[in-house]
Design an enzyme around this catalytic site. Sequence first.
Site, PDB file in Angstrom:
ATOM      1  CB  THR A   1      32.241  43.548 -14.121  1.00 32.47           C
ATOM      2  OG1 THR A   1      32.205  42.673 -15.223  1.00 32.47           O
ATOM      3  CG2 THR A   1      33.657  43.918 -13.824  1.00 32.47           C
ATOM      4  N   GLY A   2      29.354  42.248 -12.220  1.00 35.30           N
ATOM      5  CA  GLY A   2      27.943  41.930 -12.442  1.00 35.30           C
ATOM      6  C   GLY A   2      27.386  43.128 -13.163  1.00 35.30           C
ATOM      7  CB  THR A   3      28.422  43.879 -16.191  1.00 37.19           C
ATOM      8  OG1 THR A   3      29.537  43.817 -15.376  1.00 37.19           O
ATOM      9  CG2 THR A   3      28.595  44.940 -17.224  1.00 37.19           C
ATOM     10  CB  THR A   4      23.852  46.749 -17.341  1.00 39.83           C
ATOM     11  OG1 THR A   4      23.249  46.314 -16.152  1.00 39.83           O
ATOM     12  CG2 THR A   4      22.830  46.865 -18.435  1.00 39.83           C
TER      13      THR A   4
ATOM     14  CB  THR B   1      23.777  40.320 -13.951  1.00 45.56           C
ATOM     15  OG1 THR B   1      24.084  41.703 -13.887  1.00 45.56           O
ATOM     16  CG2 THR B   1      24.930  39.532 -13.411  1.00 45.56           C
TER      17      THR B   1
END
Lengths: 275, 142
Positions: free
Chosen positions: A41-44, A171
């Site tokens: 989950t390349g995430t914020t 990320t």
Amino acid sequence: MLNTSTKTLTGGFSFENTRRNAVLEANLSEKGYSAPNARKTGTTIAGLIFKDGVILGADTRATDDMVVADKNCMKIHYIAPKIYCCGAGVAADAEVTTQMMSSNVELHSLSTGRPPLVAMVTRQLKQMLFRYQGHIGSSLIVGGVDINGPQLYSIYPHGSYDKLPFLTMGTVTFSLPPFFEQTQSEQNLEEAKQLVRDAITAGIFCDLGSGSNVDLCVITEKTVDYLRAYDQPVQKGLREGTYRYKPGTTAVLTKTVTPLTLDVVDESVQVMDTE
Amino acid sequence: MNTRGLRSQLKDSVPVTGLCPQAGSYGVQDSLRRGFSSVKNELLPSHPLELSEKNFQLNQDKMNFNTLRNIQGLHAPLKLQMEYRAARQIQRLPFLPSSNLALDTLRGTDDSIGFEDILNDPVLSEIMGDPHIMTEYKLGVL
């Protein structure tokens, strides 16, 4: 399998296939293929403490390398009635870790007879992540309200943790703190929600690994508000043209009607056996 | 019992079948029962966590008993280890999985959930050892 015939079985991780997997990967990469990657989950994700409680925010995109695997996944997980956790990193690791932690917290609070503390959740999580030396790739933001007030902790995959009034992970960790440095701890609910929403939106626009909607979770002493799809900054584009043909576009040249006459030949009744 | 003696039970390598005197009936490696092996396979762990996971419970116990000995004196770990040994002997037949309820209660793991409860639960294992062979091995007749 043969050499387990006289051993007692134990639960937990089994490393039987690691050598086989390493050999398979080496063979594949010789031919130019690559083994499948875990879905991340390349995430914020972000968290903020305001006057009455904690707000957690997250985007909703899960990626498989360069492809969007899930446009609307839930990254804010339930741990206890007043404690929620955002997970970044490998999606499955974050999911299983938070589920296990939720069960553990429930068992613990049943055996102590008290509502759980956020610090207890953090401690168990960091001890578990340290035990596995970062191989469980999940970074978590734990936020909640307990007897000591609203608290916010972040935990990294190798087991370190931070306790801060505002936190960002994922990320885009390095571009969001400037937003939060404008925060004052006595903000009211609407300003705080707006701030978290702005921060997550910045992540959605500026990072390929984050996208879709903004989820918010507002935890106060009295209530928990899980605002799924609080904001949808990115709308799918509208189709301007249409490919449908109007009725009457194709001209009818000839028309032939053939009626089929059917006679009743035989009539029989079969009773269903309903006993 | 000397808590320092726990160190002798730590496994610092995956066991070697070919070179070990208890390899099989004729002193050679027992391929039928133990599978193929090579020196590299047996001596080196295949995953960085393999050894630390194998020894985890033992290391925790060692640390806890040492602390307890330093705080309360020798009697405390002695009594606890006596109870552990007694609880560890409550098992079903060798080829059946046992719940280890008494041991779990002593350790305090009966009210926590870890990966050993979710993954590879022995109750749900698809393979079972041959009852005769396992009982003979347990009794030392094999």
